[in-house]
Design a protein around this motif. Structure first.
Motif, PDB file in Angstrom:
ATOM      1  N   UNK A 648       6.280   9.113   0.206  1.00  0.00           N
ATOM      2  CA  UNK A 648       4.823   9.345   0.238  1.00  0.00           C
ATOM      3  C   UNK A 648       4.087   8.010   0.242  1.00  0.00           C
ATOM      4  N   UNK A 649       4.570   7.076  -0.564  1.00  0.00           N
ATOM      5  CA  UNK A 649       3.950   5.745  -0.599  1.00  0.00           C
ATOM      6  C   UNK A 649       4.071   5.074   0.767  1.00  0.00           C
ATOM      7  N   UNK A 650       5.233   5.202   1.378  1.00  0.00           N
ATOM      8  CA  UNK A 650       5.426   4.602   2.701  1.00  0.00           C
ATOM      9  C   UNK A 650       4.512   5.242   3.737  1.00  0.00           C
ATOM     10  N   UNK A 651       4.359   6.556   3.685  1.00  0.00           N
ATOM     11  CA  UNK A 651       3.469   7.237   4.622  1.00  0.00           C
ATOM     12  C   UNK A 651       2.032   6.779   4.469  1.00  0.00           C
ATOM     13  N   UNK A 652       1.592   6.616   3.232  1.00  0.00           N
ATOM     14  CA  UNK A 652       0.234   6.119   2.992  1.00  0.00           C
ATOM     15  C   UNK A 652       0.077   4.691   3.512  1.00  0.00           C
TER      16      UNK A 652
END
Length: 1337
Positions: A648-652
């Protein structure tokens, strides 16, 4: 013929101002005078036996010096001074805190240093002049000579020849206090012990030297004890103010500034207020630079306040004196000396030197000089040699006078001791730094050097040239200290012990070195010499690298050598501080990084920010980072799996990165170079709209990147696109990109069923906003919007109802309304029960009455209908027709509104439907609903404003009738708060429903006290009857509690009304109640009844309460007259009689105890008052508070000493001069001037007028009459103020009042006028449990 005196001649006895010839060479070892502002006069090396030093000491030699070599001035033979060897060193002590002033053998003992010393270092150096000191000691052993007469002699210092002997310059019998030359060598000023000042004019006519004396100030007008002529340096001799030959004089009450030339004139008189009579007046001149001009400033001080007076000459030739900021001290001064225009040296009465910066008034250093054994001028001021003919005030000042023992010259201050002479100079900036280095306080030395570098240091000496040159000199010195600091740190590193000890050692030092290297902008020094030294120790190297992090993050350190950067990366990796490492990389200059090493490190440790930064900045590659991030999040999204937190952090990060690229900003910070911005935007768009990924499988769906981002976070991805569209210029390529991306979005989302209604709604909301723009160029098929409407309003899909409604509402609010046919939209919304959509559409059509139905049918927002109706009917902005339609619609649904919330409906009715209340009540068929409505409407506790409602009494009675049916327990409390109620009809209703307490309350309110009592008595008797007839023990306890409750209410009824009844009426209430409680006991027999004890206890409560209103004899007589007890059965009422007697005894004891306490309290107060007013008075001071003269020195026969109880002392004549005394009835009455004048307003004049009228007693009167003397009156007033409260006499009067007339006891309460009511009912009545304060001894 007038001739100037010989060179070097000066009068004997004048204040020492040594001005020797300039020396042939300077002190190079200690650089004694190199850094002083004035270099015209220096110490003679030969006279003081100062050795010549060819090579100045180095830093290493200074640091390696032993304590024995620390001082340069050492007596060859210490015994010449008759002091111990440990004290022969010229003490170079920095402050009192660094030496033990009480133990002279431990001057070098280290202590905690004060803040000023840590900040400024050692500012001054105090040295012993051994040659002169040895001569003084030698002369003391050989010479015993004195000059008993006050003769002035002038000597030629070069030849030792006596030039003049002046005997008639001043009155005989007075001693010379001061004699000083002016800038004119033929003019001198002298001041004698009589307080007079004389001008001495020297002439030489025909080879004969003469002296003429002129009196400038007579001691009869005030005794002058300090004079100071204005001296100007050679370079300031042309200053226009020097032509006036200014002279400052200080007497015991004021100072004067006069001009001797061209004619005698007084330019300023400055009286100063009350001072300590023993404090010494001090004067000191110096030229200072203020507001871009140089003018003389006079420092005057006496006691603990220094006044700075700036003297200017205007264009007309007049002299103006302006007061500057005062300096307030916490010690008493005996000397003030300027050492330069910015710095002054003060000496206090305990012989401590204080170095003060004039502009900031900051104390730079404190040094104790009691070792000097300073010579005081007391004998001169007391004029012992001429018979002591001086005033006591001048002799008192002379106790601390040391004018002739301290002299300044050329930036030096000389101190004359009984056996030695010391010189005080300011240290140069280099000496101050070296002094701290000697003490191994390297951090403080660096801080002090940096303050010199910044120009913020105080008392700076030795820096010349322009700013850049000064900074270069200081920087070179700081570099030397830093290199030495690094060597010393490594050398003193602990070899053994825990690693934490070594880390702490370097943590204390290495950051300091790094800080100052970067402050000096010497990164070459930091990353070469310093880093090479730190490399020798792994712990020091690690601390060094960690110190760089905050500077890198704040962009203060961009360029780092490749070796240091490599070591930094490895160190953070070894310490597993990867987040810190990533934060540092994105702030670094890419040229200092090994790109291959950093990229490998980032991928291994998932440092994506750093990886993106390296790709973008190092290789101008903006696409590769996106491809790598897409690979990580695409797989789980395509498989329908939930993402981990890291994913999720990478997607953001990916969304933010795309947003930055399309906006022309660099990620994670900064901006993309302008020439690359269009290229980057095109590359990113081309990447996003790719049909297939580079390494995609055969069955991969089209547009994988757009699809992945829509699945990850549809709303945020569309927000990124919306921001990008805002920045797009309206050129052909931009329009094509926008249309292309919109077509792809529609193709991906509309043709697939794996997107939620919320995601689809987000897309069409985004499209609606874009289409609503005035410069819109996008094209979207309207059929798609109809399909979306069908999709969102699908009646066969009940899931996500609120979500679908919210999505459609956002779509309409974003401008999508223009894409739909409104009638069809309303029809579909009603069918789908989208009431918020219906409200939105009705509001557009101004059909506000329809919205009421939307609220009532919406289960989520039903409660909001009341606020909506109220707002429409109350707020402006709506037409009368619209309000009328809403009003009618609300009236139609009034019953539905009442079911929803009776309270809110009643509030709405009271405000907007007050005229229709009766019709609403008539139409309501549900009686319970009617009851709830009437309770909310009529009960004041519900919060409705009763002034809005005007109803006939029958409505209120209808409400009470319903209340008796549905909530009988609340009838009584409701009747107490109802405002409009007909008593007769209400009583009938309560009696109909057999609510006895409510009936009793109404009868009492009507005034029928006996009727109310009979209702309660009947209820009590019925319950007692039930108790006597009930054989079941299970019902006994609750019935007893019920009986007790009814009895307490009946007693309360009797108590409330007994005050207004006569004796017969009271007996008609209390005796039936007593009979009712005693009759069950007579019938059943108290010994056999299981509840007899409870009944006896309740009967005693009746007796105790009725005793306050009916006399005990009447009660006993009534009991004994009872036919049951008249036959000798007194044993059955024995308990009642004994209980009554116990109550009587208790009240009697309570009254006696209270009386004794009050008497004891009164006796206590009178004893303390007597002790206060008969004690002796102690004056606070021994001088008059008006004239400030000591009382014992006044010799007038008519004068008396008046002492007040406040401690102030006056002469009677002084009090009369201030109109503080008046004669009343032949007696003199006095008032304290100081205490009364400090009061606000005209209290003094008011008191005096009262005294003259004879209405007030004096505070200091003496009388033989039997009256209180003034001290007793003042003490009495003070005691009254301390014990202010309710009068004891009032308390006793109130207590005695209760025993007169009818015997009401202590419980009687007056209901008359508040002015005559009981003191016990006064809200300010407080019980003072603490005794009055004892009088002070």
């Amino acid at each position: 013929m007038e001739a100037a005196p010989e060179q070097g001649a000066r009068p004997a006895g004048a204040e020492a101002e040594p001005c020797p010839e300039p020396p042939a060479h300077r002190l190079s070892a200690a650089e004694l005078d190199r850094e002083l502002d004035s270099r015209s006069e220096l110490i003679d090396d030969k006279e003081f036996d100062i050795p010549q030093v060819d090579t100045p000491p180095t830093l290493e030699s200074i640091l390696n010096e032993t304590d024995d070599e620390e001082e340069s001035f050492i007596l060859e033979d210490p015994f010449l001074l008759n002091i111990d060897n440990t004290d022969t060193h010229s003490y170079d002590t920095s402050s009192v805190a660094s030496s033990d002033s009480g133990d002279r053998t431990h001057l070098k003992r280290k202590k905690k240093l004060p803040d000023s010393l840590s900040l400024h270092g050692s500012v001054i150096r105090l040295s012993l002049l051994k040659g002169i000191s040895a001569q003084i000691v030698s002369a003391a052993d050989k010479v015993d000579a004195g000059l008993p007469t006050a003769i002035i002699t002038m000597w030629d210092l070069a030849s030792g020849k006596l030039l003049r002997s002046i005997t008639d310059a001043h009155p005989p019998g007075t001693a010379i206090l001061h004699i000083k030359f002016t800038d004119d060598p033929t003019l001198a000023i002298c001041n004698d012990s009589g307080g007079s000042v004389f001008e001495l004019s020297f002439k030489r006519v025909m080879g004969v030297r003469t002296c003429e004396s002129r009196c400038l100030f007579s001691g009869s007008k005030g005794e002058v004890c300090c004079i100071e002529p204005l001296h100007a340096k050679v370079e300031l001799r042309d200053h226009p103010i020097t032509q006036y030959s200014l002279l400052a004089m200080a007497s015991l009450t004021k100072i004067l500034v006069i001009g001797l030339k061209p004619s005698l004139k007084v330019w300023m008189t400055f009286p100063y207020g009350r001072m300590d009579p023993s404090s010494v007046p001090l004067l000191a001149w110096h030229f200072v630079a203020v507001q871009n001009s140089v003018n003389p400033m006079l420092a005057f001080c006496r006691g603990d306040v220094v006044h700075f007076l700036l003297v200017k000459r205007d264009d007309t030739g007049a002299i103006h004196v302006t007061k500057q900021r005062q300096l307030h001290l916490h010690y008493d001064l005996i000397n003030f000396t300027w050492i330069n225009s910015r710095t002054a040296v003060l000496l206090d009465s305990v012989e401590k030197l204080h170095v003060i910066d004039r502009q900031t008034q900051e104390e730079l250093e404190t040094v104790e000089i009691s070792e000097v054994q300073l010579v005081y001028n007391s004998s001169h001021f007391k004029s012992l040699a001429t018979g002591g003919n001086v005033s006591e005030a001048l002799a008192l000042v002379g106790e601390k006078a040391c004018y002739q023992s301290i002299s300044s010259c050329g930036g030096q201050i000389f101190y004359l001791g009984t056996k030695s002479v010391h010189v005080m100079t300011l240290r140069s900036w280099r000496e101050r730094v070296d002094h701290l280095l000697k003490q191994e306080r390297l951090t403080d030395a660096l801080a002090l050097a940096w303050s010199f570098y910044e120009g913020k240091a105080k008392a700076v000496v030795g820096l010349s040239g322009d700013t850049s040159k000064r900074k270069a000199v200081i920087a070179d010195r700081m570099v030397e200290i830093l290199l030495h600091y690094a060597d010393r740190t490594l050398k003193k590193c602990p070899d053994q012990g825990k690693i934490q000890v070594m880390e702490q050692h370097f943590q204390d030092v290495v950051p300091v070195i790094v800080d100052y290297c970067l402050l000096l902008q010497r990164t070459d020094l930091l990353f070469n010499q310093i880093y090479d030294k730190m490399n020798e120790n792994s712990v020091a190297k690690g601390i060094f690298l960690e110190c760089l992090e905050p500077y890198i993050l704040s962009d203060k350190l961009m360029g780092i050598t490749a070796q240091v950067m490599k070591d930094l990366l490895l160190h953070f990796q070894d310490k597993n501080r990867l987040e810190n490492l990533e934060a540092c990389i994105v702030h670094m200059d890419i040229t200092s990084l090994d790109i291959q090493q950093v990229v490998l490190l980032c991928w291994e440790n998932h440092l994506y920010d750093a990886m993106i930064y390296v790709y973008n900045s190092g290789m101008n590659d903006f696409i590769s980072p996106m491809e790598k991030l897409f690979k990580v999040i695409a797989s789980p999204l395509n498989a329908g799996k939930s993402l981990t937190d890291e994913q999720v952090v990478m997607g953001n990060k990916l969304l933010v990165y795309i947003s930055c690229c399309l906006a022309g900003r660099a990620y994670p910070l900064g901006d993309i170079p302008e020439d690359l911005v269009p290229l980057v935007k095109n590359q990113v768009f081309e990447f996003l709209i790719r049909l297939h990924s580079t390494e995609g499988s055969v069955d991969e769906e089209v547009y994988p990147y757009v699809r992945t981002l829509l699945h990850f976070d549809t709303r945020e991805f569309l927000n990124v696109l919306a921001l990008t569209f805002e920045d797009f210029k309206n050129d052909k390529q931009a329009v094509e990109y926008q249309q292309r991306i919109v077509d792809i979005l529609l193709k991906v989302m509309v043709e697939n069923s794996d997107f939620t209604p919320s995601q689809v709604g987000c897309l069409f909301t985004f499209l609606a906003r874009q289409l609503a723009k005035p410069n819109n160029t996008l094209f979207v098929n309207r059929t798609l919007f109809d399909q979306v409407l069908e999709f969102l309003c699908s009646p066969d899909d009940d899931s996500r109802h609120s979500e679908r409604q919210q999505v459609l509402l956002e779509l309409l609010q974003a401008g999508g309304i223009v894409q739909f046919e409104e009638s069809r939209l309303i029809q579909m919304a009603e069918k789908a029960e989208f009431y918020q959509i219906c409200e939105f559409m009705y509001e557009r059509e101004l059909r506000y009455d329809k919205i009421i139905g939307c609220y009532l049918r919406d289960p989520v927002r039903k409660e909001e209908v009341f606020n909506y109706i109220h707002n429409i009917l109350s707020m402006p902005g709506y037409s009368a027709e619209e309000k009328q339609l809403v009003w009618q619609k609300a009236l139609e649904h009034i019953e539905e509104l009442l079911f929803l919330s009776p309270c809110k409906a009643a509030d709405l009715v009271a405000i907007h439907f007050s005229e229709q209340i009766e019709s609403i009540i008539t139409n309501l068929q549900d009686q319970f609903l009617l009851f709830q409505f009437l309770r909310s409407l009529l009960d004041p506790r519900e919060g409705i404003n009763q002034d809005l409602i005007h109803l006939p009494p029958c409505i209120t009675e209808q409400f009470i009738e319903l209340l008796c049916q549905y909530s009988p327990d609340q009838v009584l409390e409701t009747l107490k708060v109802l405002e409009y109620c007909r008593l007769e009809e209400t009583i009938q209703i309560t009696q109909k429903h057999q609510l006895h307490e409510a009936s009793s309350y109404l009868l009492e309110k009507k005034g029928d006290i006996h009727g109310a009592f009979l209702v309660m008595l009947e209820r009590l008797q019925s319950k007692l009857l039930m108790l006597t007839q009930d054989d079941e023990s299970s019902a006994e306890l609750p019935l007893l509690e019920n009986i007790e409750d009814t009895l307490m209410k009946t007693i309360a009824l009797c108590q409330r009304n007994s005050h207004n009844l006569d004796q017969q009426q009271r007996e008609a209430l209390w005796f039936p109640l007593l009979e009712a409680m005693m009759s069950p006991q007579k019938l059943s027999g108290s010994s056999q009844c299981r509840y007899s004890e409870s009944l006896k206890s309740l009967t005693m409560q009746v007796l105790n309460n009725m005793a306050a209103f009916i006399g005990l004899p009447s009660i006993l007589q009534r009991i004994l007259q009872d036919p049951v007890y008249g036959k000798g059965k007194l044993g059955e009422i024995q308990g009642l009689v004994l209980g009554m007697l116990d109550t009587f005894n208790y009240e009697q004891t309570l009254l006696e105890t209270t009386t004794n306490l009050l008497n004891h309290d009164l006796h206590w107060s009178l004893c303390n008052l007597r002790a206060s007013v008969t004690r002796g008075l102690t004056p606070k001071q021994d001088y008059c508070c008006i004239c400030l003269q000591q009382y014992k020195r006044r010799q007038e026969t008519a004068d008396e000493i008046i002492v007040f109880s406040c401690g102030h002392l006056y002469h009677s004549l002084c009090l009369l001069s201030k109109e503080c005394g008046t004669v009343t009835k032949g007696l003199m009455r006095w008032m304290c001037y100081k205490c009364n004048s400090s009061n606000k307003g005209g209290k003094l004049s008011e008191n005096l007028s009262e005294l003259k009228k004879g209405s007030g007693a004096s505070l200091a009167q003496t009388s033989s009459e039997s009256l209180l003397d003034p001290q007793q009156i003042q003490a009495f007033d003070q005691l009254c103020r301390l014990n202010r409260g309710t009068s004891r006499l009032a308390l006793l009067t109130e207590l005695s009042r209760g025993h007169g007339g009818e015997k009401h006891g202590l419980l009687s309460v007056s209901h008359g006028d508040p002015a005559t009511s009981s003191v016990f009912q006064n809200e300010n009545f407080q019980l003072h449990l603490a005794p009055p304060p004892l009088a002070e001894d």
